[in-house]
Scaffold this motif. Sequence first.
Motif, mmCIF file in Angstrom:
data_model
loop_
_atom_site.group_PDB
_atom_site.id
_atom_site.type_symbol
_atom_site.label_atom_id
_atom_site.label_comp_id
_atom_site.label_asym_id
_atom_site.label_seq_id
_atom_site.Cartn_x
_atom_site.Cartn_y
_atom_site.Cartn_z
ATOM 1 N N TRP A 187 0.823 -1.208 0.000
ATOM 2 C CA TRP A 187 0.000 0.000 0.000
ATOM 3 C C TRP A 187 0.859 1.261 0.000
ATOM 4 C CZ3 TRP A 187 -3.418 -2.586 -1.836
ATOM 5 C CH2 TRP A 187 -4.163 -3.579 -1.211
ATOM 6 N N ASN A 208 -5.811 -3.637 5.831
ATOM 7 C CA ASN A 208 -6.278 -2.268 5.639
ATOM 8 C C ASN A 208 -5.111 -1.383 5.220
ATOM 9 O OD1 ASN A 208 -9.046 -2.499 6.213
ATOM 10 N ND2 ASN A 208 -8.639 -2.539 8.418
ATOM 11 N N GLU A 211 -6.505 2.667 1.257
ATOM 12 C CA GLU A 211 -6.918 4.036 0.960
ATOM 13 C C GLU A 211 -5.737 4.943 0.670
ATOM 14 O OE1 GLU A 211 -8.922 5.809 4.221
ATOM 15 O OE2 GLU A 211 -7.348 5.352 5.694
ATOM 16 N N SER A 212 -4.521 4.517 1.040
ATOM 17 C CA SER A 212 -3.340 5.323 0.735
ATOM 18 C C SER A 212 -3.037 5.352 -0.756
ATOM 19 C CB SER A 212 -2.123 4.786 1.498
ATOM 20 O OG SER A 212 -1.819 3.468 1.099
ATOM 21 N N TYR A 214 -4.269 6.647 -3.301
ATOM 22 C CA TYR A 214 -5.265 7.652 -3.654
ATOM 23 C C TYR A 214 -5.424 7.829 -5.165
ATOM 24 C CZ TYR A 214 -0.810 10.158 -3.589
ATOM 25 O OH TYR A 214 0.508 10.527 -3.768
ATOM 26 N N ASP A 233 -11.466 0.391 4.542
ATOM 27 C CA ASP A 233 -11.150 1.700 3.974
ATOM 28 C C ASP A 233 -11.134 1.695 2.454
ATOM 29 O OD1 ASP A 233 -8.958 0.059 3.777
ATOM 30 O OD2 ASP A 233 -7.486 1.551 4.418
ATOM 31 N N ILE A 234 -11.713 0.675 1.830
ATOM 32 C CA ILE A 234 -11.712 0.594 0.368
ATOM 33 C C ILE A 234 -12.368 1.820 -0.247
ATOM 34 C CG2 ILE A 234 -13.890 -0.691 0.319
ATOM 35 C CD1 ILE A 234 -10.962 -1.295 -2.067
ATOM 36 N N GLY A 236 -11.909 4.765 0.487
ATOM 37 C CA GLY A 236 -10.987 5.893 0.412
ATOM 38 C C GLY A 236 -10.333 6.060 -0.942
ATOM 39 N N CYS A 237 -10.414 5.031 -1.791
ATOM 40 C CA CYS A 237 -9.845 5.115 -3.149
ATOM 41 C C CYS A 237 -10.888 5.774 -4.041
ATOM 42 C CB CYS A 237 -9.479 3.729 -3.655
ATOM 43 S SG CYS A 237 -8.327 2.826 -2.582
ATOM 44 N N SER A 257 -18.087 2.026 3.505
ATOM 45 C CA SER A 257 -17.307 3.027 2.772
ATOM 46 C C SER A 257 -17.431 2.876 1.257
ATOM 47 C CB SER A 257 -15.831 2.939 3.174
ATOM 48 O OG SER A 257 -15.244 1.722 2.727
#
Length: 970
Positions: A187, A208, A211-212, A214, A233-234, A236-237, A257
Amino acid sequence: MLLSLLMTVLFSIPAVFCESPDPAFNDDVLGLIVFKAGLLDPESRLSSWNEDDDTPCNWAGVKCDPLTHRVTELTLNSFSLSGHISKSLLRVQFLRKLSLSDNNFTGSINPILARLGNLRLLDLSGNGLSGSIPGELFGQCWLLRAISLAKNNLTGSIPDSLASCLTLEGVNFSSNYLSGHLPSKIWSLTAVRSLDLSNNLLEGEVPNGIESLYDLRSVNLGKNKFTGNLPDDIGGCLLLKSLDFSENLLSGVLPWSMQKLSLCTSVGLRGNSFTGELPEWTGDMRSLEILDLSANNFSGPVLNSIGDLQFLKELNLSSNRFTGSLPESLANCKSLLAVDVSQNLLTGDLPGWTFKLGLKSVSLSGNRLSGSIEYPSSPSGAASIGSLEVLDLSSNAFSGEIASHIGNFTSLQFLNMSVNSMIGSIPASVGDLKAARVLDLSRNRLDGSIPPEIGGAVALQELRLERNFLTGIIPTQIEKCSSLTTLILSHNNLTGSVPLALTNLTELETVDLSFNHLSGSLPKELTNLSHLLTFNISHNRLQGELPVGGFFNTISPSSVADNPSLCGSVVNHSCPAVHPKPIVLNPNSSSDSSRHGSLSSNLRHKKVILSISALIAIGAAVFIALGVITVSVLNLHVRSSMSRSAAAVTLSYVDDFSHSYTTESNYGKLVMFSGDAEFVAGAHALLNKESELGRGGFGAVYQTALRDGRSVAIKKLNVASLMKSQEDFEREVKTLGKVRHHNLVALEGYYWTPSLQLLITEYVSSGSLYKHLHEERSKYGLSWQQRFNIILGAAKGLAHLHQMNIIHYNLKSSNILLDTSGEPKVGDFGLARLLPALDCHILSSKVQSALGYMAPEFACQTVKITEKCDVYGFGILTLEVVTGKRPVEYMEDDVVVLCDMVRGALEDGRAEECVDRSLQANIPVEEAIPVIKLGLICASQVPSNRPDMEEVIKILELIQCPSEGQEELE
């Protein structure tokens, strides 16, 4: 030659080029020429590469910078190249793109590639590379933007050093054998836009932190063994457009999310164990075009909010537990092309939008939908269904008639309305379905005749009308369906003869006309149908001689049973001979009195003999009748005694040859070696025709379930030639029950009476190898790696049998079963032990369907039958798996024996042409050719020349993992 001198200098003292460069040669020319020298170029695609050129910029696959004239790109995709990647490429100092995809490179990845410091793109996909991904490969990747190692044979884990390639935008390691956990450091590749690790053996939870990423647009982790939940955090993409986690072991509910993925166009989560209801916020993912939640454990209703997905093109909710009716709001999805909600618990009527959205594919099978089917009849309605290609309404409770408007489906290729309650006749408009390949109206309540217009459906490949109430004849116009491979009309009330027109359907493979009222004789020309696999005419009123030749030389007796007037060797009923007319004596002819007196005396004598013969026949008939009555009385007495015995076990079964499905009770012993001995469906349904899986030389096979949840297969043995002693039978079966190996079908138990013997085995769900190779190739295509594993697994199973002094006797592809993971299991082993003696005649009749697999010593009673007979069958099986061809194939004017064909090709240097054409072009020839040679050795005519199965396993393992040879010069 100058090239040899250059190679000697290059590989002996690398520093020479730095200290004493030869100005006559460009570094790029030198590096590429030496690279070429390490390759095999069978198609001469690199013929333009000339060492005498001053620059390589005009060579095939080479691209240069227009200002510096230095090589920047080397693209040799699909050049059929093989060999090794030499470190001479280091001389091409300004190389930015190296693409060698879809070639035949083998061996491990050379970590020297890491020293190509200017490389932006590295593509080695679609080769035969093996071993692990070297961590050193990512040691100097500060400029690398994209890397693809997909479609190789790579193993091991994903190296942590990959996380150091911070400029990576695309990573594709799909379709390998990578294992281990997904490194959490992955990630940290914050520049990644596309990540594809699908079709590997990765396991554990997906950590997890995603989301990083981006800038992530596409992530595919499907077809692995991941467990746990989707990353919370999926969502977050925010730029994510495609998400695929299908065919894993994921569970839990969908993370909240996900509703933030407003740009996402494709979500694939099929084949997991997700639970809960379809979230209301699904409608907020407004950009969705593909939503696939099939084969999970979702439940509850299909919500109206799904109608908010106005860009939706494909919706697949099949194989879940959704309830209620389908929402009418789907009518708002104007872009919808395909809907699959099959295998759920849906109720209600057929939705009104089914024929109004211009859909291409609709599958509603396996639900509880009811009511009549309303087809559009107006021109505007017809226009809306003009694009429909697939319509599957099977296994519901639909009723009513099939309207003539069905002919408006002009683009329809697949129509399945089977297992419903449709009534009335088949409309003549089915002949307007010019594009239809599959028409299945079976298991309804249809009556009337098969319309002659059926011949208008000229593209038909499969026609199934069984288990209806159809009458009349089989129309001759069916011969216009020249592509027909499957014709099943069984369990109807059809009359008339088997039409000669069938003999013109040269592609026919499966024909089932059983359980009708057909009469007359069979056309002799049926023997010309060279592709026939099944031809069932049992339970009719056919007469005359069975055709002789081709498929009919090996037809199963059960396929022609209950036709009392049929004759031929298969039905054990000889056909009446044509006798000459009797000689008539002329009483007025001249003869002397003595001859006349002698003749009269002889005639009187014959009359006396005839009278005595008649008396003897009458007496014998009376004697037999008295015997039958006596035996019947004794049987009633014995059965009465047995029914009173507390130790007796009762097992009822359905006579699968009875049209009325009458039951018969037998009393005997049911023994299970382990687990539950009680069946879910009850004993009365064990041998129901509906659960039949297939038939072989030793009997029919059925599927059922035990109370403890296990599925089992039950083989009803043909008792005609089996040992009659219960003690002998049980001794041999218990011996077979002790055989346990992961490549053998386990024997779970048995049942015995003098008139009924059953063997209970484990149920192997994916069917036989024969089916995968020959019957459903497009659906069950086997890769080379799968085929190699099948050959190796079958060898291991056979070797284990031989260690226990058990000979299989009947090895063939239909007795090799595949489980859900593709692992082979050898079945039907050792059944010859149940014969009273290993008599060659009885044995060969039992395995007559194994034509082509039987060792030549079976034909000689003086030669001892040993394990080498199994080795011969294994050799033929190996050739069958590699080539995809049957051991014996009947052509129009010839019979092709697989073993002879392959041996001839090998002798002519054409062995590669024998490999199944359905496989990809990048078959590892270094494996395929040795496997072919091994198959021929095992199929040697001389038993002593065949290896033992243990030796076969060692050879196969050596072919798969060859020992390291002399290291290549670098």
